[in-house]
Design a protein around this motif. Structure first.
Motif, PDB file in Angstrom:
ATOM      1  N   HIS A 282     -12.921  49.884  44.724  1.00 54.30           N
ATOM      2  CA  HIS A 282     -12.298  48.796  45.478  1.00 54.30           C
ATOM      3  C   HIS A 282     -11.956  47.591  44.596  1.00 54.30           C
ATOM      4  N   LEU A 283     -11.766  47.817  43.303  1.00 54.58           N
ATOM      5  CA  LEU A 283     -11.515  46.728  42.366  1.00 54.58           C
ATOM      6  C   LEU A 283     -10.210  45.979  42.686  1.00 54.58           C
ATOM      7  N   GLU A 284      -9.157  46.698  42.970  1.00 51.25           N
ATOM      8  CA  GLU A 284      -7.872  46.055  43.269  1.00 51.25           C
ATOM      9  C   GLU A 284      -7.969  45.210  44.537  1.00 51.25           C
ATOM     10  N   GLN A 285      -8.612  45.728  45.559  1.00 48.33           N
ATOM     11  CA  GLN A 285      -8.769  44.984  46.811  1.00 48.33           C
ATOM     12  C   GLN A 285      -9.641  43.749  46.614  1.00 48.33           C
ATOM     13  N   THR A 286     -10.632  43.832  45.745  1.00 51.92           N
ATOM     14  CA  THR A 286     -11.493  42.686  45.461  1.00 51.92           C
ATOM     15  C   THR A 286     -10.693  41.563  44.817  1.00 51.92           C
ATOM     16  N   PHE A 287      -9.854  41.897  43.817  1.00 47.82           N
ATOM     17  CA  PHE A 287      -9.016  40.883  43.180  1.00 47.82           C
ATOM     18  C   PHE A 287      -8.014  40.286  44.168  1.00 47.82           C
ATOM     19  N   TYR A 288      -7.464  41.147  45.019  1.00 45.58           N
ATOM     20  CA  TYR A 288      -6.518  40.672  46.032  1.00 45.58           C
ATOM     21  C   TYR A 288      -7.197  39.682  46.984  1.00 45.58           C
ATOM     22  N   ASP A 289      -8.383  40.010  47.444  1.00 45.29           N
ATOM     23  CA  ASP A 289      -9.105  39.128  48.375  1.00 45.29           C
ATOM     24  C   ASP A 289      -9.459  37.783  47.737  1.00 45.29           C
ATOM     25  N   VAL A 290      -9.908  37.798  46.485  1.00 46.06           N
ATOM     26  CA  VAL A 290     -10.247  36.554  45.790  1.00 46.06           C
ATOM     27  C   VAL A 290      -8.987  35.702  45.613  1.00 46.06           C
ATOM     28  N   GLY A 291      -7.870  36.307  45.213  1.00 49.12           N
ATOM     29  CA  GLY A 291      -6.616  35.586  45.051  1.00 49.12           C
ATOM     30  C   GLY A 291      -6.111  35.017  46.372  1.00 49.12           C
ATOM     31  N   HIS A 292      -6.255  35.785  47.438  1.00 50.12           N
ATOM     32  CA  HIS A 292      -5.826  35.318  48.757  1.00 50.12           C
ATOM     33  C   HIS A 292      -6.644  34.109  49.195  1.00 50.12           C
ATOM     34  N   GLU A 293      -7.942  34.146  49.001  1.00 52.48           N
ATOM     35  CA  GLU A 293      -8.803  33.012  49.374  1.00 52.48           C
ATOM     36  C   GLU A 293      -8.447  31.756  48.580  1.00 52.48           C
ATOM     37  N   ASP A 294      -8.232  31.926  47.272  1.00 47.65           N
ATOM     38  CA  ASP A 294      -7.851  30.770  46.444  1.00 47.65           C
ATOM     39  C   ASP A 294      -6.494  30.214  46.866  1.00 47.65           C
ATOM     40  N   GLY A 295      -5.529  31.091  47.088  1.00 46.91           N
ATOM     41  CA  GLY A 295      -4.195  30.657  47.506  1.00 46.91           C
ATOM     42  C   GLY A 295      -4.208  30.003  48.874  1.00 46.91           C
ATOM     43  N   PHE A 296      -5.005  30.517  49.781  1.00 44.11           N
ATOM     44  CA  PHE A 296      -5.107  29.938  51.120  1.00 44.11           C
ATOM     45  C   PHE A 296      -5.684  28.526  51.056  1.00 44.11           C
ATOM     46  N   ALA A 297      -6.730  28.331  50.256  1.00 46.01           N
ATOM     47  CA  ALA A 297      -7.327  26.994  50.119  1.00 46.01           C
ATOM     48  C   ALA A 297      -6.342  26.028  49.464  1.00 46.01           C
ATOM     49  N   HIS A 298      -5.632  26.493  48.452  1.00 41.64           N
ATOM     50  CA  HIS A 298      -4.647  25.651  47.774  1.00 41.64           C
ATOM     51  C   HIS A 298      -3.489  25.313  48.722  1.00 41.64           C
ATOM     52  N   GLY A 299      -3.024  26.287  49.489  1.00 39.60           N
ATOM     53  CA  GLY A 299      -1.942  26.064  50.452  1.00 39.60           C
ATOM     54  C   GLY A 299      -2.347  25.116  51.562  1.00 39.60           C
ATOM     55  N   ARG A 300      -3.592  25.152  51.964  1.00 37.45           N
ATOM     56  CA  ARG A 300      -4.077  24.249  53.010  1.00 37.45           C
ATOM     57  C   ARG A 300      -3.997  22.794  52.538  1.00 37.45           C
ATOM     58  N   ILE A 301      -4.390  22.567  51.305  1.00 39.76           N
ATOM     59  CA  ILE A 301      -4.345  21.212  50.750  1.00 39.76           C
ATOM     60  C   ILE A 301      -2.899  20.714  50.676  1.00 39.76           C
ATOM     61  N   HIS A 302      -2.021  21.537  50.106  1.00 41.85           N
ATOM     62  CA  HIS A 302      -0.628  21.121  49.963  1.00 41.85           C
ATOM     63  C   HIS A 302       0.085  21.060  51.314  1.00 41.85           C
ATOM     64  N   GLY A 303      -0.301  21.905  52.237  1.00 41.21           N
ATOM     65  CA  GLY A 303       0.272  21.843  53.582  1.00 41.21           C
ATOM     66  C   GLY A 303      -0.069  20.540  54.282  1.00 41.21           C
ATOM     67  N   LEU A 304      -1.294  20.071  54.118  1.00 40.42           N
ATOM     68  CA  LEU A 304      -1.684  18.784  54.710  1.00 40.42           C
ATOM     69  C   LEU A 304      -0.898  17.635  54.099  1.00 40.42           C
ATOM     70  N   ILE A 305      -0.737  17.669  52.779  1.00 33.96           N
ATOM     71  CA  ILE A 305      -0.009  16.604  52.092  1.00 33.96           C
ATOM     72  C   ILE A 305       1.453  16.594  52.535  1.00 33.96           C
ATOM     73  N   GLU A 306       2.105  17.761  52.531  1.00 30.34           N
ATOM     74  CA  GLU A 306       3.509  17.839  52.931  1.00 30.34           C
ATOM     75  C   GLU A 306       3.680  17.541  54.415  1.00 30.34           C
TER      76      GLU A 306
END
Length: 171
Positions: free
Chosen positions: A12-36
């Motif tokens: 499940h290595l590929e899915q693990t990297f995908y999940d970690v990237g999704h969580e990081d991107g979601f947190a980053h998008g939340r911050i920028h979404g609030l600002i915009e």
């Protein structure tokens, strides 16, 4: 040594990297979404208040004109009072999501615009619903130009006087 190596995690290595990237991107998008979102809300809120201020000023001006001239037009007075009442109903603070108010802001804004149009019709004035800084549509440009040319504009300075450029700048 066999106990330290987990073969299941490699499957499940590929899915693990995908999940970690999704969580990081979601947190980053939340911050920028609030600002915009705040920037867009501030811009649109300013546009709405600018339009409301125009309607209120328009109604107050005509109310003062009718009062000063002593004219008694019941329809115009009714539309003016009703428009001013609608503008006063508009919220002065940002209603939060936790408030359980049943205020429908777009509906109130439509009512204000409709009452403004009715007041303009009663007064015999052409309603102007353009936002500040926008140019008229292409088919009205010729009408605007001919109207602008037909009006006389007095100059503020004497003709044929040129001022020396300030600090070596020439505009």
């Amino acid at each position: 040594m066999a106990e330290a190596f987990d073969l299941e995690s490699l499957v499940h290595l590929e899915q693990t990297f995908y999940d970690v990237g999704h969580e990081d991107g979601f947190a980053h998008g939340r911050i920028h979404g609030l600002i915009e979102g705040r920037a867009l809300g501030r811009e649109k809120g300013f546009e709405m208040w600018e339009e409301l201020g125009f309607y209120e000023g328009f109604a107050l001006m005509w109310q003062a004109i009718y009062t000063k001239q002593g004219r008694d037009d019941e329809r115009a007075a009714h539309h003016t009072r009703y428009l001013l009442d609608l503008v006063k109903q508009f919220p002065r603070v940002n209603p939060s999501a936790s408030d359980s108010s049943d205020l429908d802001i777009p509906k109130l804004f439509r009512q204000i615009r409709s009452r403004y149009k009715a007041l303009c019709s009663t007064l015999g004035v052409k309603p102007s619903l353009r936002a500040t800084g926008t140019s008229p549509p292409r088919n009205q440009t010729d009408d605007v130009e001919s109207e602008r040319q037909s009006r006389q504009v007095w100059t503020l300075e004497a003709p044929e006087t040129k001022k020396p450029p300030a600090q070596g700048l020439d505009f």
